[in-house]
Design an enzyme around this catalytic site. Sequence first.
Site, PDB file in Angstrom:
ATOM      1  N   SER A 115     -18.045   4.639  -8.178  1.00  0.00           N
ATOM      2  CA  SER A 115     -20.071   4.918  -8.295  1.00  0.00           C
ATOM      3  C   SER A 115     -20.797   4.632  -9.351  1.00  0.00           C
ATOM      4  O   SER A 115     -21.771   4.821  -9.683  1.00  0.00           O
ATOM      5  CB  SER A 115     -20.068   6.637  -7.529  1.00  0.00           C
ATOM      6  OG  SER A 115     -19.144   7.329  -6.669  1.00  0.00           O
ATOM      7  N   HIS A 136     -19.062  -1.783  -3.923  1.00  0.00           N
ATOM      8  CA  HIS A 136     -19.587  -0.027  -3.868  1.00  0.00           C
ATOM      9  C   HIS A 136     -19.841  -0.030  -2.168  1.00  0.00           C
ATOM     10  O   HIS A 136     -20.462  -0.118  -2.200  1.00  0.00           O
ATOM     11  CB  HIS A 136     -19.988   0.162  -5.494  1.00  0.00           C
ATOM     12  CG  HIS A 136     -20.571   1.613  -4.740  1.00  0.00           C
ATOM     13  ND1 HIS A 136     -21.599   1.752  -5.186  1.00  0.00           N
ATOM     14  CD2 HIS A 136     -20.645   2.746  -3.811  1.00  0.00           C
ATOM     15  CE1 HIS A 136     -22.008   3.162  -4.856  1.00  0.00           C
ATOM     16  NE2 HIS A 136     -20.723   4.179  -5.131  1.00  0.00           N
ATOM     17  N   GLU A 148     -23.270  -2.409  -2.715  1.00  0.00           N
ATOM     18  CA  GLU A 148     -23.293  -2.768  -3.878  1.00  0.00           C
ATOM     19  C   GLU A 148     -22.533  -4.015  -4.404  1.00  0.00           C
ATOM     20  O   GLU A 148     -21.578  -3.610  -4.964  1.00  0.00           O
ATOM     21  CB  GLU A 148     -23.982  -2.028  -5.243  1.00  0.00           C
ATOM     22  CG  GLU A 148     -25.160  -1.972  -5.746  1.00  0.00           C
ATOM     23  CD  GLU A 148     -25.073   0.088  -6.372  1.00  0.00           C
ATOM     24  OE1 GLU A 148     -24.338   0.429  -6.440  1.00  0.00           O
ATOM     25  OE2 GLU A 148     -26.367  -0.061  -7.209  1.00  0.00           O
ATOM     26  N   ASN A 186     -26.467   4.709  -7.678  1.00  0.00           N
ATOM     27  CA  ASN A 186     -26.381   6.562  -8.049  1.00  0.00           C
ATOM     28  C   ASN A 186     -27.302   6.846  -9.358  1.00  0.00           C
ATOM     29  O   ASN A 186     -27.606   7.846  -9.800  1.00  0.00           O
ATOM     30  CB  ASN A 186     -24.854   6.510  -8.514  1.00  0.00           C
ATOM     31  CG  ASN A 186     -24.328   6.946  -7.305  1.00  0.00           C
ATOM     32  OD1 ASN A 186     -24.711   8.079  -6.012  1.00  0.00           O
ATOM     33  ND2 ASN A 186     -23.267   6.371  -7.152  1.00  0.00           N
TER      34      ASN A 186
END
Length: 278
Positions: A115, A136, A148, A186
């Site tokens: 993450s 991701h 991602e 994130n």
Amino acid sequence: MIAVLGAGTMGNGIAQVFAQHGHDVVLRDLGQPILDKALGSIEKSLGKLAEKGRLSAADRDAARARITTATNLGAVSSASLVVEAIVENQQVKCDLFRELDGLTTPETILASNTSSISITKLGAATRRPDKVIGMHFMNPVPLMTLVEVIRGQATSDASTHAVMELARSLGKTPVEVNDYPGFVSNRVLMPMINEAIFCVYENVATPEAIDEVMKLGMNHPMGPLTLADFIGLDVCLAILNVLHEGLGDPKYRPCPLLKRMVDAGWLGRKSGRGFYRY
Ligand code: CAA
Ligand code: NAD
């Protein structure tokens, strides 16, 4: 064959999506009870998709049959791609990437579902940093379309292209980003979740009220505290620590309430208690 390492919240969804798209998958975790639980989650999810007509009964059964499990890391040695989805801890991931580098063929791409942790550091733990990349997926993996794709300092164009194409072949939409703490997803999401936790901590409102404001007022599918429980509070704290240390800005300081809840073992949905009870 695709190897998925870690059979928690994310690993089981990642294994499922690869299997749904015709890949043989080895799912590896540290103990058989964890793997049995993961297979149960996969069967439940495949069953839901079939119930809704998004998957035929034959495709559901074929996907399930493509997934095998292992506790021994040697089982992943013939993989063409490894997707790592173990705990969000830099040292543990670097140790695993070093071991994978020695175990797999030199052509194998080593992807991480991290993450927030530096893809560049994971690459530097191997002798193939050009083949180390972030892949991701979003939670819940079978339903969310984004992947991602994170390029580390040494990730090659060829590895990036291969992972972008692979994500598309899974029915996902890949978005390429560069390697900085928390990437894009994130870096933007976690400050909002952290701020919602500060609102609980400072008694601005109840968790229910905060979630209602964001659901009804901003059209978010889940309120930020429901989402934090869904992600896992330990994962949220680990990401905030990476943002705080990596960017050096106090605005990323994790709320003390989040730390206390993780200390108590209130990790959200996966432990039965977080901001809500499950
Ligand atoms: N597999 C199959 N079906 C599933 C499923 C899964 N894993 N999870 C949920 N479903 C099903 C539900 O059971 C439900 O089926 P029924 O209608 O039969 O009950 C259906 O999908 C739709 O779900 P819901 O009606 O409960 O709710 P919804 O329409 O809001 O959709 C959701 C669910 C897609 C999860 C939605 O709430 C949502 O988008 N939430 C936000 C998710 C999000 O933000 N994810 C990103 C997290 S951050 C991240 O992943 C990155 C990181 O590094 C932390
Ligand atoms: P989780 O705690 O649900 O599962 C992690 C699993 O990894 C556990 O089953 C654990 O036994 C296993 N594990 C630990 N060390 C291992 C090792 N050395 N080898 C094999 N397995 C090992 O965690 P999660 O939420 O699935 O997160 C996994 C990764 O995905 C993390 O990097 C996290 O940041 C990332 N991620 C999480 C989410 C989310 O919403 N939870 C979303 C996207 C990405």
